[in-house]
Enzyme design. Sequence first.
Site, short mmCIF file in Angstrom:
data_model
loop_
_atom_site.label_atom_id
_atom_site.label_comp_id
_atom_site.label_asym_id
_atom_site.label_seq_id
_atom_site.Cartn_x
_atom_site.Cartn_y
_atom_site.Cartn_z
N LYS A 54 31.25 7.36 20.06
CA LYS A 54 31.62 5.97 20.38
C LYS A 54 32.44 5.36 19.25
O LYS A 54 33.45 4.70 19.49
CB LYS A 54 30.36 5.11 20.57
CG LYS A 54 29.76 5.25 21.94
CD LYS A 54 28.66 4.23 22.19
CE LYS A 54 27.37 4.64 21.53
NZ LYS A 54 26.17 4.11 22.22
N GLN A 98 21.25 1.20 20.40
CA GLN A 98 21.04 2.47 21.07
C GLN A 98 19.57 2.60 21.52
O GLN A 98 18.65 2.37 20.75
CB GLN A 98 21.40 3.60 20.09
CG GLN A 98 21.27 5.00 20.65
CD GLN A 98 22.39 5.41 21.57
OE1 GLN A 98 23.43 4.76 21.65
NE2 GLN A 98 22.19 6.48 22.30
N ASP A 121 26.29 -3.90 26.60
CA ASP A 121 25.51 -3.01 27.47
C ASP A 121 25.12 -3.71 28.78
O ASP A 121 24.75 -3.06 29.75
CB ASP A 121 24.20 -2.61 26.78
CG ASP A 121 24.25 -1.22 26.15
OD1 ASP A 121 24.98 -0.36 26.67
OD2 ASP A 121 23.55 -1.02 25.15
N1 GUE Z 1 22.03 1.00 24.53
C1 GUE Z 1 22.38 2.13 25.10
N2 GUE Z 1 23.46 2.16 25.93
C2 GUE Z 1 23.84 3.33 26.53
O1 GUE Z 1 24.82 3.36 27.30
C3 GUE Z 1 23.09 4.53 26.26
C4 GUE Z 1 21.99 4.43 25.39
N3 GUE Z 1 21.65 3.22 24.84
N4 GUE Z 1 21.24 5.51 25.12
C5 GUE Z 1 21.60 6.84 25.61
C6 GUE Z 1 22.34 6.77 26.92
C7 GUE Z 1 23.12 8.03 27.23
N5 GUE Z 1 24.50 7.64 27.24
C8 GUE Z 1 25.57 8.54 27.30
C9 GUE Z 1 26.88 8.15 27.18
C10 GUE Z 1 27.92 9.06 27.17
C11 GUE Z 1 27.68 10.40 27.30
C12 GUE Z 1 28.81 11.38 27.26
O2 GUE Z 1 29.90 11.05 26.84
N6 GUE Z 1 28.60 12.63 27.69
C13 GUE Z 1 29.60 13.68 27.69
C14 GUE Z 1 29.10 14.93 26.99
C15 GUE Z 1 28.56 14.69 25.61
C16 GUE Z 1 27.92 15.94 25.03
O3 GUE Z 1 28.53 17.01 25.06
O4 GUE Z 1 26.77 15.81 24.57
C17 GUE Z 1 29.91 14.09 29.13
O5 GUE Z 1 29.07 13.84 30.01
O6 GUE Z 1 30.97 14.66 29.36
C18 GUE Z 1 26.38 10.83 27.46
C19 GUE Z 1 25.34 9.91 27.47
C20 GUE Z 1 24.59 6.31 27.00
N7 GUE Z 1 23.41 5.75 26.82
#
Ligand code: GUE
Length: 300
Positions: A54, A98, A121
């Site tokens: 991020k 987070q 968020d």
């Molecule tokens: N306050 C808060 N807001 C959130 O939005 C929040 C959070 N806490 N806690 C955790 C979860 C999870 N989450 C993700 C976001 C992007 C990917 C992402 O970019 N994933 C990539 C892969 C990343 C990798 O390889 O590990 C994909 O799907 O292509 C994953 C998970 C947002 N979250």
Amino acid sequence: MPAKIIDGKAFAATVRAQVAEHVTKLKDAHGITPGLAVVLVGEDPASQVYVRSKGKQTVEVGMKSVEHKLDAETSEADLLKVIDDLNNDPEIHGILVQLPLPKHLDEDLVINSIAPEKDVDGFHISNVGLLGTGQKSMVPCTPLGCLMMLRDHHGSLSGLDAVVIGRSNIVGKPMAQLLLGDSCTVTIAHSRTKDLADVVRRADIVVAAVGRPEMVPGDWIKPGATVIDVGINRLDAPEKGDGKTKLVGDVHYESCAAVAGAITPVPGGVGPMTIACLLANTVTACCRANGLPEPEGLTA
Ligand SMILES: Nc1nc(=O)c2c([nH]1)NC[C@@H]1CN(c3ccc(C(=O)N[C@@H](CCC(=O)O)C(=O)O)cc3)C=[N+]21
Ligand SMILES: NC(=O)C1=CN([C@@H]2O[C@H](COP(=O)(O)OP(=O)(O)OC[C@H]3O[C@@H](n4cnc5c(N)ncnc54)[C@H](OP(=O)(O)O)[C@@H]3O)[C@@H](O)[C@H]2O)C=CC1
Ligand SMILES: [Mg+2]
């Protein structure tokens, strides 16, 4: 015909380009740089990876990025103080804490201490209420990213049957609100749902946000339906080598792709869109804070 693969990674790049363009305008015309602060409590390795990516993307679109890494034992009072300082910092337009937080911290209390207009968020009770009553709000990033991909694929969602599997405050419930806002007939399924397979088989749109690896099989999917896979599950992958892991979603990709009309992959689907929408929300928050016109097409 095999499903169209909805390329969230490419879509996210177009969203980030729009964000970057708007950031340039804000700087050139008004001397304003949008700022995003991410607060991480504890050392969960998965969260660290996510926070780093991020931060990197925030800087790439020209915004200011601030990270507060607090140790796992941080007291509630100390965390609230960090948030209060960010609430009062004019260079910060977006604040993300987070989740999940360590167990000794009250998540609702912490989230509701974020200034609602900086709550990128969209988790603050005030934003939840605004969204639920169809008023202008900060919209949660993951559901917003899903909505953008659905609108892009379908044009109008009006009258479609949508099933959201999962009722969490961060994904399932706001997703259902957004689909209702676009005039879908919405069903929210969860762990107590009877005959989940039958419920899912009625759906033109299936959004899976469960946190159970590959739990939705292809034979639950109505032929031609659109499948949005929110799940991020890291599994061991010994076939790739010692200690290697792989990401899988909440749907069984191969069997679902064989019957769906369109499907999002994991990785490369909802995840990248979530981060892009976080950046979009930060620009939107910055524009609102300064009484300036918002970028078009980047919110619900
Ligand atoms: N306050 C808060 N807001 C959130 O939005 C929040 C959070 N806490 N806690 C955790 C979860 C999870 N989450 C993700 C976001 C992007 C990917 C992402 O970019 N994933 C990539 C892969 C990343 C990798 O390889 O590990 C994909 O799907 O292509 C994953 C998970 C947002 N979250
Ligand atoms: N791509 C991204 O950007 C993001 C991905 N995620 C991922 O999305 C998934 C869901 O996250 P989140 O909403 O936070 O998860 P939660 O654990 O908070 O919620 C899961 C939901 O799934 C329901 N559920 C659990 N088991 C079943 C079952 N067998 N049948 C039907 N429903 C079931 C639960 O029901 P009940 O309420 O009855 O317990 C609950 O409502 C996770 O894999 C997470 O990693 C999350 C955020 C962002
Ligand atoms: Mg959760």
